[in-house]
Enzyme design. Structure first.
Site, PDB file in Angstrom:
ATOM      1  CB  CYS A 179      31.174  43.972  52.996  1.00  0.00           C
ATOM      2  SG  CYS A 179      32.540  45.107  53.057  1.00  0.00           S
ATOM      3  CG  HIS A 350      30.175  48.961  53.516  1.00  0.00           C
ATOM      4  ND1 HIS A 350      29.345  48.341  54.429  1.00  0.00           N
ATOM      5  CD2 HIS A 350      31.283  48.172  53.434  1.00  0.00           C
ATOM      6  CE1 HIS A 350      29.920  47.244  54.884  1.00  0.00           C
ATOM      7  NE2 HIS A 350      31.098  47.116  54.279  1.00  0.00           N
ATOM      8  CD  GLU A 351      33.809  48.597  50.545  1.00  0.00           C
ATOM      9  OE1 GLU A 351      34.814  48.365  51.248  1.00  0.00           O
ATOM     10  OE2 GLU A 351      32.878  47.779  50.419  1.00  0.00           O
ATOM     11  CG  HIS A 354      35.582  48.667  55.600  1.00  0.00           C
ATOM     12  ND1 HIS A 354      35.231  48.122  56.809  1.00  0.00           N
ATOM     13  CD2 HIS A 354      34.898  47.960  54.653  1.00  0.00           C
ATOM     14  CE1 HIS A 354      34.364  47.136  56.623  1.00  0.00           C
ATOM     15  NE2 HIS A 354      34.139  47.021  55.318  1.00  0.00           N
ATOM     16  CG  HIS A 360      31.550  44.058  58.088  1.00  0.00           C
ATOM     17  ND1 HIS A 360      32.044  42.959  57.413  1.00  0.00           N
ATOM     18  CD2 HIS A 360      31.688  45.107  57.240  1.00  0.00           C
ATOM     19  CE1 HIS A 360      32.452  43.335  56.212  1.00  0.00           C
ATOM     20  NE2 HIS A 360      32.244  44.636  56.095  1.00  0.00           N
TER      21      HIS A 360
END
Length: 909
Positions: A179, A350-351, A354, A360
């Site tokens: 990332c 994961h995105e 965000h 993280h």
């Protein structure tokens, strides 16, 4: 520990367990037999239950059962997997979009996709409480199996119909990526953005937001390169995208977040926006396309682009932080870096994290992760590879809680429309579908006392079973707050009294002034330079003077700019846009508080009058998946009536907030749906009539009014009850005062004899007779005129005080005799209130006083009254008691017996 064998007796199971602990130490340590072979496990699959198992050859593409039990077997080892179709994965408004050769888009509704059947399942491994399974049966068995802290991938073998490969996820072919962010940036866009709410509200809002299920209405787009990599098979690409969403939904369920797929789109003819190896440019191009093209035709909360392009460096994804539900930044890009959809699913999760505000997981944050690093770790690790992470860490949970409390995700609390689940309707899938009154799951897992789990109907006397506006199986009253405002730009929601669900979250229109904060609302958040400085530098930080923004951001380098032009070049800020570039602060901590990889960039600017100004900026050594946290956030006030948009200082008139507010007649504000949110006592939609406040979107504001009305009614009832009780206690006194003491006009003029004579009372008939004789002997001209009866009665009140003794009073010759008319006498003063003196001389002197006339006239027939008076004088004592009573109200004077009667005559004047 080996896989659980077939059911045996408890005694035999205990012996086997003890033998296993002694003879197989590796198994006792929790190492699965499925992981001991170096090569891939080849297993056979069968479906069924109990003793009846049928080998899996192929699944009918149109018939996928709601509940499925699969047994994976190799030699003496077996796993039994219990699966249920993931009914909530696909919304009723789900559409599939592709394009014709001429660029015309073709959107197919759910009725078309139901032909393919719903073939996506969630479940668990029987006998392992901490296990998780996410499988697809669209083209054989394919998916993820997690148990004993190990992750396995199940894939079909090309050479056999019922033979499958089961191998550890770490052996999955993938491109190891990063990332790119190796710093801790907790709450860059959220921390201290708003004034801290009260502790009571913070606790209540935290409980509500965490307890309530959040729904992300997601659209996944595949670019043209992804379409080509999948063999230009349109149906294969669509199934792959849905399978990715199925995995992501499984990852987010422990966070009480559901992924609801509302659409998939495949760019099979050409890319609709520029997609290149530069992830930064590709991200912003995709976000612009989403805002301008996708949002107007498809309502959704978030969109993710799955690309077949290999990005530069090690980047495999990129997304803005804390941007969920925003129109311009709620999305991300994902590189499909693995043959198995699981790889892209982990990156997309994961995105998406965000977008939720998650940062993280780094060592300095001290995060707790259920999965060891060598087994994949957690989803928000900065670097991902194989084995793939499957769970979220404690830091991710905390970041999510903080973001929700700050007002992020205002669009996540509305339940997507579910008329009928994709693939068919089913009682027990926890979705209330058409024809169902409630759905609390299967009967063995239902904990809702208002719902009948067998029939999905409400129990007797129950009105509702689900929703924030349902309490004790009854609807909450209209005006009950079901979701309070989370910040100065958010609006509260209230129950309508007709639905168990809380209305969808709404907030102030973009460009509206923040309450108690010098700023403007944007996407439901109030952004200011001061709050961002506190976020970067801690308490005590404040924005630097304007000259710092102008000098530093005009350089166009990594330390002062108005954003990136490409991955390696930066844009210079114009003078008017300087406050929309890199933020410049003063004060605060000695170094940035956002993470270990953030450094301070200090610039000294000389002044013309002497001295210098210290400007403090921030530079963070980022990867490529997140924007620069040192840039001024969109929506921040840059001048009076202006905010930062696209790194430019623009007038708030572009939002049309003033035009929208004018329709509210000064009695309300405009919400994000361009509807008036009225003050209490004014009715929507235009706040021009009396009503209960609120809006057509958020329900009526009636809680305070209801309380006031209820209290008023209760007080009134209590007062009436108290008054009634007092009246009841005093009823006899009130009746005597109201009814027994009232006299007519004639009775008020009469002299009523007391009912019981006082002690020492002497009969007054003799005096009355004596006076009567005197009256008889009085010359006629001394009497008052015939037409004036007042003198007679008034003189009677003065002199005739008691009844005469019948023995001493001579009887009149005839009862029909009429007294001669009396002449008018001189007016005398009022009768004295005390008894007359005993001496006759004094009595005669007092007789010259003329009494006051009565207040009301006497009856018009004085002659008849005179006749009746004569008859009364002639009555006997016995007759006198029942006859006309003319005794005055005061005691009669005492006359001496020695007064000669022949020498006195009482004149009535």
């Amino acid at each position: 520990m080996a896989a659980r064998p077939l059911p045996v007796s408890p005694a035999r199971a205990l012996l086997l367990a003890l033998a296993g602990a002694l003879l197989a130490p590796c198994e006792a340590r929790g190492v699965s037999l499925w992981n001991q072979g170096r090569a891939d496990e080849v297993v056979s699959a069968s479906v069924g239950s109990g003793d009846l198992w049928i080998p899996v050859k192929s699944f009918d593409s149109k018939n996928h059962p709601e509940v499925l039990n699969i047994r994976l077997q190799r030699e003496s080892k077996e796993l039994i997997i219990n699966l249920e179709r993931n009914e909530g994965l696909i919304a009723s408004s789900f559409t599939e979009t592709h394009y014709l050769q001429d660029g015309t888009d073709v959107s197919l509704a759910r009725n078309y996709t139901v032909i393919l059947g719903h073939c996506y399942y969630h479940g668990h491994v029987r006998g392992y409480s901490d296990s998780a399974v996410s499988l697809s049966t669209c083209s054989g068995l394919r998916g993820l199996i997690v148990f004993e802290n190990e992750s396995y991938v199940l894939e079909p073998m090309k050479s056999a119909t019922n033979r499958y490969k089961l191998f550890p996820a770490k052996k999955l072919k993938s491109v190891r990526g990063s990332c790119g962010s190796h710093h801790n940036t907790p709450n860059l866009a959220a921390k201290n953005v708003f004034p801290p709410p009260s502790q009571t509200w913070a606790r209540r809002h935290k409980r509500e937001t965490l307890k309530a299920t959040k729904y992300v209405e997601l659209v996944i787009v595949a670019d043209n390169r992804e379409f080509q990599r999948q063999g230009k098979d349109l149906e294969k690409v669509k199934q792959r995208l849905i399978e990715i969403a199925n995995h992501v939904d499984k990852f987010y369920r422990p966070l009480n977040i559901r992924i609801v797929l509302v659409g998939v789109e495949v760019w099979n003819d050409m890319d609709k926006c520029s997609v290149s190896q530069d992830p930064f440019t590709s991200l912003h191009e995709f976000l612009d396309w989403r805002k301008m093209k996708l949002l107007p035709r498809k309502s959704h909360d978030n969109a993710q682009l799955v690309s077949g392009v290999y990005f530069q460096g090690t980047t495999i994804g990129m997304a803005p932080i804390m941007s969920m539900c925003t129109a311009d930044q709620s999305g991300g890009i994902v590189m499909d870096h693995s043959d198995n959809p699981l790889g892209a699913a982990v990156t997309l999760a994961h995105e998406l994290g965000h977008n939720f505000g998650m940062n993280h997981d780094t060592l300095d944050r001290g995060c707790s992760c259920q999965m060891a690093v060598e087994k994949g770790g957690c989803i928000m690790n900065a670097s991902t590879g194989y084995p793939f992470p499957m769970v979220f860490s404690s830091c991710s949970r905390k970041d999510l809680e903080t973001s929700l409390e700050k007002g992020m995700g205002v669009c996540l609390f509305n339940l997507p429309e579910v008329r009928e689940s994709f693939g068919g309707q089913k009682c027990g899938n926890r979705f209330v579908e058409e024809g169902e009154e409630c759905d609390c799951g299967e009967p063995e897992e239902c904990m809702n006392r208002c719902c009948n789990a067998t029939t999905c109907t409400l129990k007797p006397d129950a009105v509702c079973a689900h929703g924030l506006c349902c309490e004790d199986c009854q609807l909450k009253p209209a005006g009950t707050a079901c979701r309070d405002s989370s910040n100065s730009c958010d609006l509260p929601e209230f129950c309508t009294g007709a639905s168990p669900h809380c209305p969808a979250n709404v907030y102030l229109h973009d460009g509206h002034s923040c309450q108690d904060v010098d700023g403007y609302c944007y996407n439901g958040i109030c952004q200011t330079h001061e709050q961002q400085c506190v976020t970067l530098w801690g308490p005590g930080a404040k924005p630097a003077p304007g000259i710092c923004f102008e000098r530093v951001n005009s350089a166009g380098d990594p330390y002062g700019n108005c954003g990136k032009v490409s991955k390696s070049s930066f844009a210079k800020c114009e003078m008017r846009d300087a406050k929309c570039g890199k933020i410049q602060c003063q004060g605060g901590a000695s170094r940035p508080v956002i993470g270990t990889n953030a450094v301070s960039i200090e610039t000294n600017i000389p002044l013309q009058q002497g001295g210098r100004i210290l400007c403090r900026g921030t530079h963070v050594y980022l990867g490529d998946d997140m924007p620069d946290p040192g840039l001024v956030l969109a929506g921040t006030k840059c001048a009076d009536g202006k905010i930062c948009l696209n790194r430019q200082c623009q007038n708030i008139s572009v939002f049309g907030v003033h035009e929208c507010a004018m329709q509210c007649h000064g009695r309300g504000v405009c919400n994000n749906r361009k509807n008036c949110h009225c003050e209490a006592h004014w009715a929507p939609p235009f706040c021009d009539k009396f009503g209960f406040g609120g809006s057509t979107d958020s329900g009526p504001i009636r809680q305070a009014d209801n309380q006031g009305l209820t209290i008023g009614i209760l007080v009134t009832i209590l007062c009436l009850l108290a008054a009634g009780f007092v009246v009841y206690l005093k009823r006899k006194t009130l009746i005597r005062l109201l009814f027994t003491n009232k006299k007519t006009t004639i009775e008020k003029l009469r002299c009523v004899r007391p009912s019981r004579p006082p002690r020492g009372f002497q009969p007054c008939q003799a005096h009355l007779g004596h006076l009567g004789k005197g009256l008889m002997r009085k010359p006629p001209d001394s009497y008052p005129p015939k037409d004036n009866p007042r003198r007679l009665l008034q003189c009677q009140n003065v002199d005739i005080s008691r009844p005469l003794n019948g023995l001493n009073v001579p009887q009149p010759q005839s009862t029909q005799r009429v007294l001669p008319p009396l002449h008018r006498a001189p007016r005398a003063p009022s009768v004295p209130a005390r008894p007359l003196p005993a001496k006759p001389a004094l009595r005669q002197a007092q007789g010259t006083c003329k009494p006051n006339p009565p207040q009301k006239p006497l009856p018009a027939d004085p002659l008849a009254r005179t006749t009746r008076l004569t008859h009364a004088l002639a009555r006997t004592p016995g007759q006198w008691e029942t006859g006309l009573r003319l005794a005055p109200l005061r005691p009669a004077p005492q006359y001496p017996h020695q007064v000669p009667r022949s020498t006195h005559t009482a004149y009535i004047k």
